[in-house]
Design a protein around this motif. Structure first.
Motif, PDB file in Angstrom:
ATOM      1  N   MET A  54       0.710  -1.251   0.023  1.00 35.66           N
ATOM      2  CA  MET A  54       0.044   0.114   0.141  1.00 35.66           C
ATOM      3  C   MET A  54       0.776   1.261  -0.154  1.00 35.66           C
ATOM      4  O   MET A  54       0.613   2.289  -0.569  1.00 35.66           O
ATOM      5  CB  MET A  54      -0.908   0.012   1.168  1.00 35.66           C
ATOM      6  CG  MET A  54      -2.034  -0.913   1.076  1.00 35.66           C
ATOM      7  SD  MET A  54      -3.239  -0.777   2.283  1.00 35.66           S
ATOM      8  CE  MET A  54      -2.538  -1.151   3.738  1.00 35.66           C
ATOM      9  N   ILE A  55       1.834   1.300   0.881  1.00 38.83           N
ATOM     10  CA  ILE A  55       2.760   2.434   0.856  1.00 38.83           C
ATOM     11  C   ILE A  55       3.356   2.592  -0.542  1.00 38.83           C
ATOM     12  O   ILE A  55       3.647   3.750  -1.070  1.00 38.83           O
ATOM     13  CB  ILE A  55       3.832   2.308   1.992  1.00 38.83           C
ATOM     14  CG1 ILE A  55       3.073   2.200   3.346  1.00 38.83           C
ATOM     15  CG2 ILE A  55       4.914   3.379   1.944  1.00 38.83           C
ATOM     16  CD1 ILE A  55       4.137   1.945   4.581  1.00 38.83           C
ATOM     17  N   TYR A  56       4.076   1.567  -0.948  1.00 35.82           N
ATOM     18  CA  TYR A  56       4.458   1.504  -2.312  1.00 35.82           C
ATOM     19  C   TYR A  56       3.262   2.222  -3.520  1.00 35.82           C
ATOM     20  O   TYR A  56       3.786   2.978  -4.165  1.00 35.82           O
ATOM     21  CB  TYR A  56       5.009   0.311  -2.929  1.00 35.82           C
ATOM     22  CG  TYR A  56       5.608   0.273  -4.160  1.00 35.82           C
ATOM     23  CD1 TYR A  56       6.779   0.677  -4.486  1.00 35.82           C
ATOM     24  CD2 TYR A  56       4.976  -0.291  -5.315  1.00 35.82           C
ATOM     25  CE1 TYR A  56       7.397   0.899  -5.830  1.00 35.82           C
ATOM     26  CE2 TYR A  56       5.453  -0.088  -6.590  1.00 35.82           C
ATOM     27  CZ  TYR A  56       6.817   0.264  -6.727  1.00 35.82           C
ATOM     28  OH  TYR A  56       7.446   0.203  -7.942  1.00 35.82           O
ATOM     29  N   GLY A  57       2.340   1.666  -3.672  1.00 32.96           N
ATOM     30  CA  GLY A  57       1.111   1.917  -4.363  1.00 32.96           C
ATOM     31  C   GLY A  57       0.991   3.555  -4.491  1.00 32.96           C
ATOM     32  O   GLY A  57       0.727   4.298  -5.177  1.00 32.96           O
ATOM     33  N   ILE A  58       1.140   4.147  -3.146  1.00 35.66           N
ATOM     34  CA  ILE A  58       0.679   5.451  -2.609  1.00 35.66           C
ATOM     35  C   ILE A  58       1.749   6.346  -3.347  1.00 35.66           C
ATOM     36  O   ILE A  58       1.776   7.426  -3.812  1.00 35.66           O
ATOM     37  CB  ILE A  58       0.540   5.806  -1.293  1.00 35.66           C
ATOM     38  CG1 ILE A  58      -0.846   5.050  -0.810  1.00 35.66           C
ATOM     39  CG2 ILE A  58       0.441   7.377  -0.850  1.00 35.66           C
ATOM     40  CD1 ILE A  58      -1.114   4.899   0.764  1.00 35.66           C
ATOM     41  N   MET A  59       3.058   5.845  -2.803  1.00 33.94           N
ATOM     42  CA  MET A  59       4.185   6.590  -3.390  1.00 33.94           C
ATOM     43  C   MET A  59       4.174   6.813  -4.914  1.00 33.94           C
ATOM     44  O   MET A  59       4.643   7.645  -5.623  1.00 33.94           O
ATOM     45  CB  MET A  59       5.554   6.202  -2.950  1.00 33.94           C
ATOM     46  CG  MET A  59       5.540   6.326  -1.469  1.00 33.94           C
ATOM     47  SD  MET A  59       7.010   5.480  -0.628  1.00 33.94           S
ATOM     48  CE  MET A  59       8.444   5.763  -1.970  1.00 33.94           C
ATOM     49  N   LYS A  60       3.981   5.741  -5.656  1.00 35.25           N
ATOM     50  CA  LYS A  60       3.981   5.600  -7.303  1.00 35.25           C
ATOM     51  C   LYS A  60       2.629   5.981  -7.878  1.00 35.25           C
ATOM     52  O   LYS A  60       2.545   5.804  -8.802  1.00 35.25           O
ATOM     53  CB  LYS A  60       4.251   4.393  -7.584  1.00 35.25           C
ATOM     54  CG  LYS A  60       5.911   3.914  -6.998  1.00 35.25           C
ATOM     55  CD  LYS A  60       6.911   4.518  -7.688  1.00 35.25           C
ATOM     56  CE  LYS A  60       8.134   4.257  -7.136  1.00 35.25           C
ATOM     57  NZ  LYS A  60       9.402   5.167  -7.608  1.00 35.25           N
ATOM     58  N   TRP A  61       1.660   6.714  -7.202  1.00 36.88           N
ATOM     59  CA  TRP A  61       0.500   6.680  -7.719  1.00 36.88           C
ATOM     60  C   TRP A  61       0.496   7.695  -8.993  1.00 36.88           C
ATOM     61  O   TRP A  61      -0.294   7.038  -9.823  1.00 36.88           O
ATOM     62  CB  TRP A  61      -0.728   7.530  -6.584  1.00 36.88           C
ATOM     63  CG  TRP A  61      -1.839   7.482  -7.144  1.00 36.88           C
ATOM     64  CD1 TRP A  61      -2.420   8.624  -7.718  1.00 36.88           C
ATOM     65  CD2 TRP A  61      -2.886   6.811  -6.290  1.00 36.88           C
ATOM     66  NE1 TRP A  61      -3.921   8.086  -7.733  1.00 36.88           N
ATOM     67  CE2 TRP A  61      -4.136   7.186  -6.979  1.00 36.88           C
ATOM     68  CE3 TRP A  61      -2.870   5.511  -5.639  1.00 36.88           C
ATOM     69  CZ2 TRP A  61      -5.474   6.560  -6.779  1.00 36.88           C
ATOM     70  CZ3 TRP A  61      -4.149   5.064  -5.339  1.00 36.88           C
ATOM     71  CH2 TRP A  61      -5.473   5.651  -5.766  1.00 36.88           C
ATOM     72  N   ASP A  73       3.299   8.466 -10.788  1.00 37.68           N
ATOM     73  CA  ASP A  73       4.468   8.600 -11.667  1.00 37.68           C
ATOM     74  C   ASP A  73       4.583   7.820 -12.954  1.00 37.68           C
ATOM     75  O   ASP A  73       5.451   7.552 -13.550  1.00 37.68           O
ATOM     76  CB  ASP A  73       5.477   7.636 -10.680  1.00 37.68           C
ATOM     77  CG  ASP A  73       6.067   8.264  -9.591  1.00 37.68           C
ATOM     78  OD1 ASP A  73       5.763   9.418  -9.582  1.00 37.68           O
ATOM     79  OD2 ASP A  73       6.891   7.716  -8.649  1.00 37.68           O
ATOM     80  N   GLY A  74       3.117   7.756 -13.756  1.00 41.52           N
ATOM     81  CA  GLY A  74       2.937   7.186 -15.076  1.00 41.52           C
ATOM     82  C   GLY A  74       3.725   8.325 -15.935  1.00 41.52           C
ATOM     83  O   GLY A  74       3.842   9.433 -15.627  1.00 41.52           O
ATOM     84  N   GLU A  75       3.945   7.683 -17.054  1.00 44.59           N
ATOM     85  CA  GLU A  75       4.407   8.643 -18.323  1.00 44.59           C
ATOM     86  C   GLU A  75       3.099   9.641 -18.547  1.00 44.59           C
ATOM     87  O   GLU A  75       2.133   9.150 -19.085  1.00 44.59           O
ATOM     88  CB  GLU A  75       5.044   7.826 -19.628  1.00 44.59           C
ATOM     89  CG  GLU A  75       6.309   7.227 -19.365  1.00 44.59           C
ATOM     90  CD  GLU A  75       6.795   6.759 -20.609  1.00 44.59           C
ATOM     91  OE1 GLU A  75       6.475   7.369 -21.812  1.00 44.59           O
ATOM     92  OE2 GLU A  75       7.369   5.807 -20.433  1.00 44.59           O
ATOM     93  N   GLU A  76       3.477  10.774 -18.521  1.00 44.31           N
ATOM     94  CA  GLU A  76       2.512  11.712 -19.272  1.00 44.31           C
ATOM     95  C   GLU A  76       2.923  12.310 -20.468  1.00 44.31           C
ATOM     96  O   GLU A  76       3.789  13.049 -20.543  1.00 44.31           O
ATOM     97  CB  GLU A  76       2.120  12.759 -17.951  1.00 44.31           C
ATOM     98  CG  GLU A  76       1.750  12.225 -16.661  1.00 44.31           C
ATOM     99  CD  GLU A  76       1.396  13.267 -15.666  1.00 44.31           C
ATOM    100  OE1 GLU A  76       1.316  14.526 -16.255  1.00 44.31           O
ATOM    101  OE2 GLU A  76       1.076  13.073 -14.435  1.00 44.31           O
ATOM    102  N   THR A  77       2.064  12.249 -21.370  1.00 40.86           N
ATOM    103  CA  THR A  77       2.643  12.506 -22.750  1.00 40.86           C
ATOM    104  C   THR A  77       1.623  14.034 -22.812  1.00 40.86           C
ATOM    105  O   THR A  77       0.423  13.899 -22.683  1.00 40.86           O
ATOM    106  CB  THR A  77       2.074  11.835 -23.817  1.00 40.86           C
ATOM    107  OG1 THR A  77       0.912  11.267 -23.781  1.00 40.86           O
ATOM    108  CG2 THR A  77       3.242  10.527 -23.757  1.00 40.86           C
ATOM    109  N   GLU A  78       2.258  14.915 -23.444  1.00 37.91           N
ATOM    110  CA  GLU A  78       1.426  16.217 -23.707  1.00 37.91           C
ATOM    111  C   GLU A  78       1.244  16.344 -25.177  1.00 37.91           C
ATOM    112  O   GLU A  78       2.158  15.875 -26.039  1.00 37.91           O
ATOM    113  CB  GLU A  78       2.091  17.442 -23.297  1.00 37.91           C
ATOM    114  CG  GLU A  78       2.255  17.467 -21.697  1.00 37.91           C
ATOM    115  CD  GLU A  78       3.118  18.701 -21.260  1.00 37.91           C
ATOM    116  OE1 GLU A  78       3.253  19.821 -22.201  1.00 37.91           O
ATOM    117  OE2 GLU A  78       3.644  18.792 -20.377  1.00 37.91           O
ATOM    118  N   VAL A  79       0.255  16.826 -25.547  1.00 39.13           N
ATOM    119  CA  VAL A  79      -0.288  16.619 -26.850  1.00 39.13           C
ATOM    120  C   VAL A  79       0.080  18.352 -27.358  1.00 39.13           C
ATOM    121  O   VAL A  79      -0.625  19.106 -26.946  1.00 39.13           O
ATOM    122  CB  VAL A  79      -1.631  16.337 -27.272  1.00 39.13           C
ATOM    123  CG1 VAL A  79      -2.237  16.619 -28.568  1.00 39.13           C
ATOM    124  CG2 VAL A  79      -1.973  15.059 -26.659  1.00 39.13           C
ATOM    125  N   CYS A  80       0.819  18.331 -28.331  1.00 41.54           N
ATOM    126  CA  CYS A  80       1.372  19.563 -29.039  1.00 41.54           C
ATOM    127  C   CYS A  80       0.285  19.932 -30.260  1.00 41.54           C
ATOM    128  O   CYS A  80       0.335  19.077 -31.070  1.00 41.54           O
ATOM    129  CB  CYS A  80       2.597  19.544 -29.443  1.00 41.54           C
ATOM    130  SG  CYS A  80       3.899  19.471 -27.787  1.00 41.54           S
TER     131      CYS A  80
END
Length: 41
Positions: free
Chosen positions: A24-31, A33-40
């Motif tokens: 649970m702690i690991y999941g909260i810390m990495k909530w 952290d996914g790759e966010e791609t910006e649309v230009c």
């Protein structure tokens, strides 16, 4: 204590609870952290 005499059973219970808490702690810390791609445009 609670009818469980064997210390190995207590160790198993403690490890299961500690593993669940650490997941649970690991999941909260990495909530977010996914790759966010910006649309230009």
């Amino acid at each position: 204590m609670l009818g469980i005499e064997d210390p190995q059973i207590w160790i198993a219970y403690i490890l299961c609870i500690a593993g669940a808490i650490s997941c649970m702690i690991y999941g909260i810390m990495k909530w977010n952290d996914g790759e966010e791609t910006e649309v230009c445009s």
